[in-house]
Design a protein around this motif. Structure first.
Motif, short mmCIF file in Angstrom:
data_model
loop_
_atom_site.label_atom_id
_atom_site.label_comp_id
_atom_site.label_asym_id
_atom_site.label_seq_id
_atom_site.Cartn_x
_atom_site.Cartn_y
_atom_site.Cartn_z
N LEU A 85 0.83 -1.21 0.00
CA LEU A 85 0.00 0.00 0.00
C LEU A 85 0.87 1.26 0.00
CD1 LEU A 85 -2.75 1.43 0.21
CD2 LEU A 85 -2.59 1.17 2.70
N ALA A 86 1.91 1.26 0.81
CA ALA A 86 2.81 2.43 0.86
C ALA A 86 3.46 2.65 -0.50
CB ALA A 86 3.87 2.23 1.94
N ASP A 87 3.94 1.57 -1.13
CA ASP A 87 4.55 1.70 -2.46
C ASP A 87 3.55 2.27 -3.46
OD1 ASP A 87 6.99 0.73 -1.68
OD2 ASP A 87 6.67 -1.30 -2.48
N GLY A 252 -12.01 8.12 2.92
CA GLY A 252 -12.24 7.24 1.78
C GLY A 252 -11.15 6.22 1.52
N LEU A 253 -9.98 6.42 2.10
CA LEU A 253 -8.85 5.52 1.80
C LEU A 253 -9.15 4.07 2.18
CD1 LEU A 253 -5.92 5.16 0.84
CD2 LEU A 253 -5.15 5.84 3.13
N GLY A 254 -9.92 3.89 3.24
CA GLY A 254 -10.24 2.52 3.66
C GLY A 254 -11.60 2.05 3.19
N GLY A 255 -12.33 2.90 2.46
CA GLY A 255 -13.64 2.52 1.96
C GLY A 255 -14.60 2.07 3.05
N GLY A 256 -14.35 2.45 4.29
CA GLY A 256 -15.20 2.04 5.40
C GLY A 256 -14.42 1.33 6.49
N PHE A 257 -13.19 0.93 6.16
CA PHE A 257 -12.32 0.33 7.18
C PHE A 257 -11.38 1.42 7.68
CE2 PHE A 257 -9.47 -2.36 9.38
CZ PHE A 257 -10.16 -3.52 9.64
N PRO A 258 -11.21 1.59 9.00
CA PRO A 258 -10.41 2.72 9.50
C PRO A 258 -8.94 2.64 9.09
CG PRO A 258 -11.74 1.76 11.26
CD PRO A 258 -11.82 0.82 10.10
N ILE A 259 -8.47 3.72 8.49
CA ILE A 259 -7.03 3.85 8.18
C ILE A 259 -6.73 5.34 7.98
CG2 ILE A 259 -7.42 3.46 5.69
CD1 ILE A 259 -4.59 2.13 5.63
N GLY A 260 -5.54 5.75 8.35
CA GLY A 260 -5.06 7.09 8.06
C GLY A 260 -3.67 6.98 7.46
N ALA A 261 -3.30 7.95 6.63
CA ALA A 261 -1.96 7.93 6.05
C ALA A 261 -1.44 9.35 5.94
CB ALA A 261 -1.99 7.27 4.67
N THR A 262 -0.17 9.51 6.26
CA THR A 262 0.52 10.80 6.12
C THR A 262 1.60 10.60 5.07
OG1 THR A 262 0.09 11.19 8.46
CG2 THR A 262 1.73 12.61 7.39
N LEU A 263 1.50 11.35 3.97
CA LEU A 263 2.39 11.17 2.84
C LEU A 263 3.36 12.34 2.77
CD1 LEU A 263 -0.13 9.38 2.18
CD2 LEU A 263 0.17 10.00 -0.21
N THR A 264 4.62 12.06 2.47
CA THR A 264 5.57 13.16 2.35
C THR A 264 6.76 12.73 1.49
OG1 THR A 264 6.79 14.84 3.62
CG2 THR A 264 6.82 12.59 4.49
N THR A 265 7.74 13.61 1.39
CA THR A 265 8.94 13.29 0.60
C THR A 265 9.95 12.55 1.48
OG1 THR A 265 10.07 15.32 1.24
CG2 THR A 265 8.63 15.44 -0.71
N ASN A 284 -2.11 -1.81 9.87
CA ASN A 284 -2.41 -3.23 10.15
C ASN A 284 -2.86 -3.93 8.86
OD1 ASN A 284 -5.52 -3.73 10.25
ND2 ASN A 284 -5.18 -1.75 11.24
N PRO A 285 -2.67 -5.24 8.78
CA PRO A 285 -2.91 -5.95 7.52
C PRO A 285 -4.34 -5.86 6.99
CG PRO A 285 -1.76 -7.37 9.09
CD PRO A 285 -2.09 -6.12 9.82
N VAL A 290 -7.57 -3.75 2.53
CA VAL A 290 -8.77 -3.10 1.99
C VAL A 290 -8.36 -1.84 1.23
CG1 VAL A 290 -10.97 -2.03 2.57
CG2 VAL A 290 -10.23 -4.05 3.81
N ALA A 291 -7.46 -1.04 1.80
CA ALA A 291 -7.07 0.21 1.14
C ALA A 291 -6.40 -0.04 -0.22
CB ALA A 291 -6.15 1.03 2.06
N ARG A 292 -5.63 -1.11 -0.29
CA ARG A 292 -5.04 -1.48 -1.60
C ARG A 292 -6.14 -1.72 -2.63
NH1 ARG A 292 -1.21 -6.62 -1.07
NH2 ARG A 292 -3.23 -7.24 -0.28
N ALA A 293 -7.18 -2.42 -2.21
CA ALA A 293 -8.29 -2.70 -3.12
C ALA A 293 -9.02 -1.40 -3.48
CB ALA A 293 -9.24 -3.70 -2.49
#
Ligand SMILES: *Cc1c(COP(=O)(O)O)cnc(C)c1O
Length: 404
Positions: A85-87, A252-265, A284-285, A290-293
């Motif tokens: 997902l990070a990639d 929206g990243l998790g489509g209903g499953f909780p997730i947060g992401a902080t993106l930077t350089t 968490n896996p 889900v976020a990958r999907a």
């Protein structure tokens, strides 16, 4: 009004919320079903979260496949879904580093701490000031709620974190005057979400980029609500053509499953060295799978195309309802994040519209007392949209005092 199905059943909650009088028990796409088996059209997507609708097959498959492997590991162990997902987030955006958490507030908390730490390590302890916007919303931790632009939300929780100043959205001169050598970051939502669905001007975002460059401050875009296809591109910054240093995503990243992401350089993100920040559940896996999907689905051209078409359909439909009823001013917003202001005669009545919607079978959101907010699933069809608009018109007609 039917009786409140929650009456007497929520006494064990702290009273932070006042839920609407409906018990929703299942959903499919843009349709939800209540406990009595009544179907309603959903123009809320769980506040811009369930962007692919309820029970999307690709998300169901990703979640159940991962549930049958392993649920949780902690960050003592890395896991494949999070790494992939990070990639993928890096491949699709300006980012080179990602930090995972579980919510929008945490993603912003990490962004603000990152900005403080980056400035501290590069420029010394005096560069700590954060410039934020009035009427912004960044979450409810004490740091993020103080960065938010509604002082009432942090009243009584003091002392507040120091070093945060607020400026008027879209006022370039005020922003230029507020940012200086002590500024470590400027944070903003490209479209103010909770603040009434108000898109900022592209010129303002460009000015923010310039003024941050001039003073060595980081530009943070809070895309918790605007991201993941919601505004018609994967992230709103890509439509505006202004690239931040830090971007936060959740909802929206998790489509209903909780997730947060902080993106930077890489240059910025690498200041968060081992042990400087962390989260038990972050990355968490289950959430990562889900976020990958979700990303695989929202980057499909047909979906982005649907967002543009449904945007036009809703804007036109609202204009018609406005003309016929006098309840609405023209819709504003981007993609499928739309704000519909109530006209002065209906000021303060956004909750009444939500309640009336329940009666006629449509779920809508508010953004404050005077704006109805629409954030349907990005997958909503033309026919569902037309029916939802017809029901919304019926709802506003039931308010009383409606022109025709
Ligand atoms: C919802 C939201 C948040 C907070 O997200 P939580 O998951 O509730 O912590 C932060 N910023 C914006 C722009 C939001 O819309």
């Amino acid at each position: 009004m039917a009786t409140d199905p929650w009456s007497g059943r929520l006494d064990s909650f702290v009273p932070t919320y006042r839920p609407l009088p409906i018990e929703i028990v299942s959903g499919q796409g843009s349709v939800v079903t209540d406990a009595d088996g009544r179907e309603l059209l959903d123009l809320t997507a769980g506040i811009a979260v369930s962007s692919l609708g309820h029970r999307h097959p690709a998300l169901m498959a990703a979640l159940s496949e991962q549930a049958n492997r392993i649920w949780h590991l902690s960050n003592v162990y890395a896991n494949g879904p999070a790494a992939e997902l990070a990639d993928e987030l890096c491949r699709l955006t300006f980012a080179e580093r990602v930090y995972f958490s579980n919510s929008g507030a945490e993603a912003n908390e990490a962004a603000l701490k990152l900005a403080r730490r980056y400035a501290h390590d590069r420029h010394g302890a005096d560069k700590f000031e954060i410039v934020a916007l009035h009427r912004a919303f960044h979450g409810r931790t004490l740091f993020t709620v103080t960065a938010g632009g509604k002082r009432e939300y942090s009243d009584g929780f003091g002392p507040r974190p120091e070093g945060i100043v607020h400026v008027e959205p879209d006022d370039i001169d005020e922003l230029r005057a507020a940012v200086g050598s002590r500024t470590c970051a400027v944070i903003m939502e490209p479209v103010l979400g909770e603040g009434g669905v108000v898109p900022l001007g592209a010129e303002y975002l460009r000015a923010a980029r310039e003024v941050c460059n001039a003073h060595g401050a980081l530009l943070i875009f809070d895309e918790v609500q605007t991201g993941v296809g919601r505004t018609g591109s994967l992230f709103a910054y890509q439509s505006f053509g202004v690239t931040p240093d830090v971007l936060t995503s959740a909802k929206g990243l998790g489509g209903g499953f909780p997730i947060g992401a902080t993106l930077t350089t890489g240059e910025i993100g690498d200041v968060l060295a081992r042990g400087t920040h962390g989260s038990t559940f972050g990355g968490n896996p289950l959430a990562s799978s889900v976020a990958r999907a979700v990303l695989a689905e929202v980057t499909r051209p047909e979906l982005i195309d649907n967002v543009a078409k449904r945007h036009d359909q809703i804007v036109a439909g609202i204009a018609d309802i406005a003309e016929r009823t006098g309840v609405f001013a023209p819709a504003r917003g981007m993609g499928l994040l739309l704000g519909v202001p109530l006209t002065p005669a209906y000021e303060g009545r956004s909750r009444d519209v939500l309640l009336a919607g329940l009666e006629v079978g449509v779920l809508v959101l508010a953004a404050g007392l005077d704006v109805v907010r629409l954030a349907p699933a990005l997958t909503i069809t033309e026919a569902e949209t037309a029916e939802a608009l017809a029901r919304l018109e019926a709802a506003v007609r039931s308010l009383g005092g409606v022109g025709t």
